[in-house]
Design an enzyme around this catalytic site. Structure first.
Site, PDB file in Angstrom:
ATOM      1  N   GLN A 229       0.893  -1.528   0.355  1.00 11.14           N
ATOM      2  CA  GLN A 229       0.194   0.053   0.087  1.00 11.14           C
ATOM      3  C   GLN A 229       1.215   0.972  -0.283  1.00 11.14           C
ATOM      4  OE1 GLN A 229      -3.230   0.224   2.338  1.00 11.14           O
ATOM      5  NE2 GLN A 229      -2.739  -1.742   3.478  1.00 11.14           N
TER       6      GLN A 229
ATOM      7  N   SER B  15       4.998  -6.559   2.591  1.00  8.08           N
ATOM      8  CA  SER B  15       3.717  -5.485   3.119  1.00  8.08           C
ATOM      9  C   SER B  15       2.672  -6.489   2.479  1.00  8.08           C
ATOM     10  CB  SER B  15       3.071  -4.859   4.057  1.00  8.08           C
ATOM     11  OG  SER B  15       2.011  -4.974   4.483  1.00  8.08           O
ATOM     12  N   LEU B  16       1.670  -6.104   2.201  1.00  7.32           N
ATOM     13  CA  LEU B  16       0.119  -6.455   0.795  1.00  7.32           C
ATOM     14  C   LEU B  16       1.530  -7.347  -0.377  1.00  7.32           C
ATOM     15  CD1 LEU B  16      -2.234  -6.720  -0.237  1.00  7.32           C
ATOM     16  CD2 LEU B  16      -1.562  -4.522  -1.132  1.00  7.32           C
TER      17      LEU B  16
ATOM     18  N   ARG C 232      -8.955  -9.466   4.295  1.00  7.85           N
ATOM     19  CA  ARG C 232      -8.060  -8.565   4.839  1.00  7.85           C
ATOM     20  C   ARG C 232      -8.009  -7.284   5.285  1.00  7.85           C
ATOM     21  NH1 ARG C 232      -1.985  -6.590   3.724  1.00  7.85           N
ATOM     22  NH2 ARG C 232      -0.931  -7.786   5.470  1.00  7.85           N
TER      23      ARG C 232
ATOM     24  N   HIS D  17       0.110  -3.662  10.974  1.00  2.00           N
ATOM     25  CA  HIS D  17       1.282  -4.450  11.256  1.00  2.00           C
ATOM     26  C   HIS D  17       1.663  -4.233  12.659  1.00  2.00           C
ATOM     27  CE1 HIS D  17       2.352  -5.734   7.550  1.00  2.00           C
ATOM     28  NE2 HIS D  17       1.835  -5.385   6.817  1.00  2.00           N
TER      29      HIS D  17
ATOM     30  N   GLN E  45       2.003 -12.328   9.629  1.00  2.01           N
ATOM     31  CA  GLN E  45       2.459 -11.177   9.068  1.00  2.01           C
ATOM     32  C   GLN E  45       1.655  -9.776   9.492  1.00  2.01           C
ATOM     33  OE1 GLN E  45       0.908  -9.917   5.652  1.00  2.01           O
ATOM     34  NE2 GLN E  45       2.515  -9.921   4.337  1.00  2.01           N
TER      35      GLN E  45
END
Length: 313
Positions: free
Chosen positions: A10, A91-92, A116, A200, A249
């Site tokens: 993102q 991340s994503l 998610r 996170h 994660q």
């Protein structure tokens, strides 16, 4: 030459992205149309025309970034692009990397990242959480500032993006105290980001539990390309371990510095960013300044053709 493809998360989205690619390869639009069928709304029109504030909603940003990354990957393959030795994602971007490696079916991944985003959005009430960027301090100083600022709330280092570049996340009040504590320690910049979800951080644990339940119904296969996780800079190949990783994660920091350093240690000599923007390319160059390390982004047709040329080998 050992090559790693890396996939952004993102923050790299923008209104109008992917238009040039769609003009030269019908696979790009077809990939968006396939995702739209899964989502129940026109993702391509949203990516092309916005509005930007809707594109920035995490439950929209996550699928649009995954689809854009996969569309770029498919275009790369259609133009004769080679298979990399490694894939990784920020991340994503790990979900995109896992689609490229054949671990997740594309349609499953689209639905999964939409879910998610929804559970992340719902995990913390609006206005009660956020993120901030801290520049110019060591990791240890940022962590100490967070510990001092918590005062019974949550604020944590969540993205180790580059030398002297750490993102923190948590409760709004603790976040503001951590910003002030970082400034007092000599941070060059410490500023809140326009993100209402404390990604996170441990505040995402309720969302992670819901994601783990959803993952039980998703087929996870062994990767056809070696995959290194940015959660712990460790290679994963077992499907069950990868499913557990995707659960962990969500409430674990992104360790991008360690990921890049590990890949370089494993012999990677070139990083190619696959997806909108060039955020990771900039970070990678800061993490390892060796002149022998090549870092580039597939940001337009010219850069794709340059990466495909024999001279780029």
């Amino acid at each position: 030459m050992s090559v790693a493809f890396v996939f952004p998360g993102q923050g790299s989205q923008s209104v109008g992205m992917m238009a040039e690619f769609a003009g030269v390869d019908p696979t790009v639009r077809a990939t968006f149309d396939s995702a739209s069928s899964v989502l129940g709304f026109d993702l391509w029109t949203l990516a092309r025309h916005g509005p930007a504030d809707q594109l920035a909603l995490t439950e929209i940003t996550q699928p649009v970034m995954l689809v854009a990354g996969v569309a770029t990957w498919r275009m790369w393959q259609n133009r004769g692009g080679f298979r990399p030795d490694w894939v990784a994602g920020h991340s994503l971007g790990e979900f995109t990397a896992l689609v490229a490696a054949g671990v997740l079916r594309f349609e499953d991944a689209v639905a999964l990242v939409r879910f998610r985003g929804e559970v992340m959005r719902d995990a913390v009430p609006g206005g009660q959480g956020g993120m901030a960027a801290i520049l110019g301090l060591s990791d240890a100083d940022v962590e100490t500032a967070c510990a001092e600022a918590s005062q019974g709330e949550v604020v944590e280092a969540v993205n180790y993006n580059g030398p002297g570049q750490v993102v923190i996340a948590g409760h709004t009040g603790a976040l503001q105290r951590a910003i002030e504590a970082a400034k007092a320690r000599g941070a060059k910049r410490a500023l809140a980001l326009p993100i209402s979800v404390p990604c996170h951080s441990s505040l995402m644990q309720p969302a992670a539990e819901k994601l783990r339940e959803r993952l039980r119904s998703v087929t996870v296969s062994a990767p056809s390309i070696r995959f290194l996780s940015s959660v712990d800079a460790v290679e994963y190949s077992d499907p069950a371990a990868i499913a557990d990783l995707l659960y962990r994660q969500l409430a674990s920091p992104v360790r991008w510095v360690a990921t890049v350093q590990t890949l370089v240690g494993l012999g990677v000599q070139k990083f190619i960013e696959c997806g909108p923007g060039k955020v990771l390319t900039g970070l990678n160059r800061r993490i390892d300044k060796s002149p022998s390390l090549a870092c580039l982004a597939l940001e337009d047709i010219a850069s794709v053709d340059a990466a495909l040329s024999p001279a780029a080998e």
